[in-house]
Design a protein around this motif. Structure first.
Motif, mmCIF file in Angstrom:
data_model
loop_
_atom_site.group_PDB
_atom_site.id
_atom_site.type_symbol
_atom_site.label_atom_id
_atom_site.label_comp_id
_atom_site.label_asym_id
_atom_site.label_seq_id
_atom_site.Cartn_x
_atom_site.Cartn_y
_atom_site.Cartn_z
ATOM 1 N N GLU A 122 39.020 35.952 36.274
ATOM 2 C CA GLU A 122 37.659 35.445 36.383
ATOM 3 C C GLU A 122 37.236 35.162 37.816
ATOM 4 O O GLU A 122 36.187 34.582 38.041
ATOM 5 N N LEU A 123 38.050 35.527 38.798
ATOM 6 C CA LEU A 123 37.651 35.325 40.189
ATOM 7 C C LEU A 123 36.471 36.232 40.503
ATOM 8 O O LEU A 123 36.507 37.430 40.236
ATOM 9 N N GLY A 124 35.417 35.670 41.069
ATOM 10 C CA GLY A 124 34.236 36.450 41.404
ATOM 11 C C GLY A 124 33.264 36.608 40.256
ATOM 12 O O GLY A 124 32.324 37.390 40.334
ATOM 13 N N VAL A 125 33.471 35.887 39.184
ATOM 14 C CA VAL A 125 32.592 35.981 38.025
ATOM 15 C C VAL A 125 31.374 35.101 38.253
ATOM 16 O O VAL A 125 31.495 33.955 38.666
ATOM 17 N N THR A 126 30.194 35.648 37.999
ATOM 18 C CA THR A 126 28.987 34.838 38.094
ATOM 19 C C THR A 126 28.796 34.085 36.793
ATOM 20 O O THR A 126 29.004 34.626 35.705
ATOM 21 N N GLU A 127 28.397 32.842 36.914
ATOM 22 C CA GLU A 127 28.378 31.925 35.761
ATOM 23 C C GLU A 127 27.520 32.400 34.586
ATOM 24 O O GLU A 127 28.013 32.486 33.486
ATOM 25 N N PRO A 128 26.258 32.723 34.766
ATOM 26 C CA PRO A 128 25.498 33.079 33.558
ATOM 27 C C PRO A 128 25.804 34.481 33.046
ATOM 28 O O PRO A 128 25.607 34.755 31.871
ATOM 29 N N LEU A 129 26.302 35.381 33.879
ATOM 30 C CA LEU A 129 26.475 36.773 33.464
ATOM 31 C C LEU A 129 27.885 37.124 33.024
ATOM 32 O O LEU A 129 28.079 38.032 32.234
ATOM 33 N N GLY A 130 28.875 36.458 33.573
ATOM 34 C CA GLY A 130 30.251 36.820 33.276
ATOM 35 C C GLY A 130 30.721 37.924 34.214
ATOM 36 O O GLY A 130 30.199 38.106 35.301
ATOM 37 N N VAL A 131 31.708 38.691 33.783
ATOM 38 C CA VAL A 131 32.236 39.780 34.607
ATOM 39 C C VAL A 131 31.224 40.918 34.624
ATOM 40 O O VAL A 131 30.792 41.393 33.578
ATOM 41 N N PHE A 132 30.858 41.369 35.823
ATOM 42 C CA PHE A 132 29.914 42.469 35.959
ATOM 43 C C PHE A 132 30.691 43.767 35.865
ATOM 44 O O PHE A 132 31.398 44.171 36.775
ATOM 45 N N ASP A 133 30.618 44.425 34.742
ATOM 46 C CA ASP A 133 31.328 45.675 34.488
ATOM 47 C C ASP A 133 30.394 46.621 33.740
ATOM 48 O O ASP A 133 30.529 46.839 32.537
ATOM 49 N N PRO A 134 29.425 47.232 34.441
ATOM 50 C CA PRO A 134 28.437 48.063 33.752
ATOM 51 C C PRO A 134 29.013 49.352 33.157
ATOM 52 O O PRO A 134 28.464 49.890 32.205
ATOM 53 N N LEU A 135 30.115 49.866 33.683
ATOM 54 C CA LEU A 135 30.694 51.106 33.166
ATOM 55 C C LEU A 135 31.768 50.868 32.106
ATOM 56 O O LEU A 135 32.287 51.822 31.532
ATOM 57 N N GLY A 136 32.117 49.615 31.860
ATOM 58 C CA GLY A 136 33.092 49.300 30.818
ATOM 59 C C GLY A 136 34.518 49.636 31.177
ATOM 60 O O GLY A 136 35.340 49.861 30.292
ATOM 61 N N TRP A 137 34.861 49.693 32.457
ATOM 62 C CA TRP A 137 36.212 50.041 32.875
ATOM 63 C C TRP A 137 37.214 48.950 32.558
ATOM 64 O O TRP A 137 38.383 49.232 32.351
ATOM 65 N N LEU A 138 36.781 47.704 32.522
ATOM 66 C CA LEU A 138 37.716 46.620 32.228
ATOM 67 C C LEU A 138 38.218 46.711 30.790
ATOM 68 O O LEU A 138 39.370 46.409 30.510
ATOM 69 N N ASP A 139 37.364 47.180 29.891
ATOM 70 C CA ASP A 139 37.782 47.340 28.499
ATOM 71 C C ASP A 139 38.600 48.603 28.286
ATOM 72 O O ASP A 139 39.558 48.613 27.529
ATOM 73 N N SER A 140 38.232 49.692 28.974
ATOM 74 C CA SER A 140 38.920 50.961 28.743
ATOM 75 C C SER A 140 40.212 51.084 29.548
ATOM 76 O O SER A 140 41.180 51.666 29.075
ATOM 77 N N GLU A 141 40.243 50.559 30.798
ATOM 78 C CA GLU A 141 41.430 50.657 31.645
ATOM 79 C C GLU A 141 41.736 49.305 32.295
ATOM 80 O O GLU A 141 41.542 49.131 33.495
ATOM 81 N N PRO A 142 42.241 48.338 31.538
ATOM 82 C CA PRO A 142 42.487 47.013 32.132
ATOM 83 C C PRO A 142 43.596 47.007 33.175
ATOM 84 O O PRO A 142 43.612 46.167 34.057
ATOM 85 N N GLU A 143 44.544 47.959 33.099
ATOM 86 C CA GLU A 143 45.635 47.992 34.070
ATOM 87 C C GLU A 143 45.166 48.414 35.457
ATOM 88 O O GLU A 143 45.803 48.100 36.461
ATOM 89 N N ALA A 144 44.059 49.128 35.549
ATOM 90 C CA ALA A 144 43.541 49.582 36.838
ATOM 91 C C ALA A 144 42.564 48.582 37.463
ATOM 92 O O ALA A 144 42.088 48.796 38.567
ATOM 93 N N PHE A 145 42.287 47.487 36.762
ATOM 94 C CA PHE A 145 41.294 46.529 37.248
ATOM 95 C C PHE A 145 41.727 45.874 38.549
ATOM 96 O O PHE A 145 40.930 45.761 39.488
ATOM 97 N N GLU A 146 42.984 45.439 38.646
ATOM 98 C CA GLU A 146 43.461 44.779 39.862
ATOM 99 C C GLU A 146 43.465 45.745 41.042
ATOM 100 O O GLU A 146 43.151 45.364 42.163
ATOM 101 N N ARG A 147 43.814 47.007 40.802
ATOM 102 C CA ARG A 147 43.793 47.985 41.887
ATOM 103 C C ARG A 147 42.372 48.214 42.374
ATOM 104 O O ARG A 147 42.115 48.284 43.568
ATOM 105 N N ARG A 148 41.432 48.327 41.447
ATOM 106 C CA ARG A 148 40.030 48.514 41.849
ATOM 107 C C ARG A 148 39.510 47.313 42.622
ATOM 108 O O ARG A 148 38.756 47.450 43.571
ATOM 109 N N ARG A 149 39.931 46.127 42.215
ATOM 110 C CA ARG A 149 39.519 44.926 42.932
ATOM 111 C C ARG A 149 40.087 44.928 44.358
ATOM 112 O O ARG A 149 39.397 44.603 45.317
#
Length: 88
Positions: free
Chosen positions: A34-61
């Motif tokens: 949740e680092l960098g998450v905006t309070e009213p919106l949550g995680v900004f992930d418009p392409l849905g990569w966090l749901d489809s490829e959660p293992e690549a999330f830390e590398r992308r960050r």
């Protein structure tokens, strides 16, 4: 005159003297994802990569952080170049 100089030196030294402050301890309940998450919106992930490829999330960050640092260095280089600053 000596009094004015002494007062000036005393005030200059007092500006850099440490002051006693009370320290407060806070408990931050933030998870790593949740680092960098905006309070009213949550995680900004418009392409849905966090749901489809959660293992690549830390590398992308990490890659986004690296690109941001390179961009900041490029801005500093542009400012130095445009002001005709040379290092001899």
């Amino acid at each position: 005159m000596k009094l004015a100089i002494a007062a000036l030196l005393t005030s200059a030294v007092a500006a850099f003297a440490p002051t006693k402050t009370d320290r407060t301890v806070t408990q931050l309940a933030v998870s790593e994802l949740e680092l960098g998450v905006t309070e009213p919106l949550g995680v900004f992930d418009p392409l849905g990569w966090l749901d489809s490829e959660p293992e690549a999330f830390e590398r992308r960050r990490a890659v986004e952080r690296k690109h941001g640092r390179v961009a900041m260095a490029a801005v500093v280089g542009t400012i130095i170049h445009n002001n005709h600053i040379t290092f001899d």
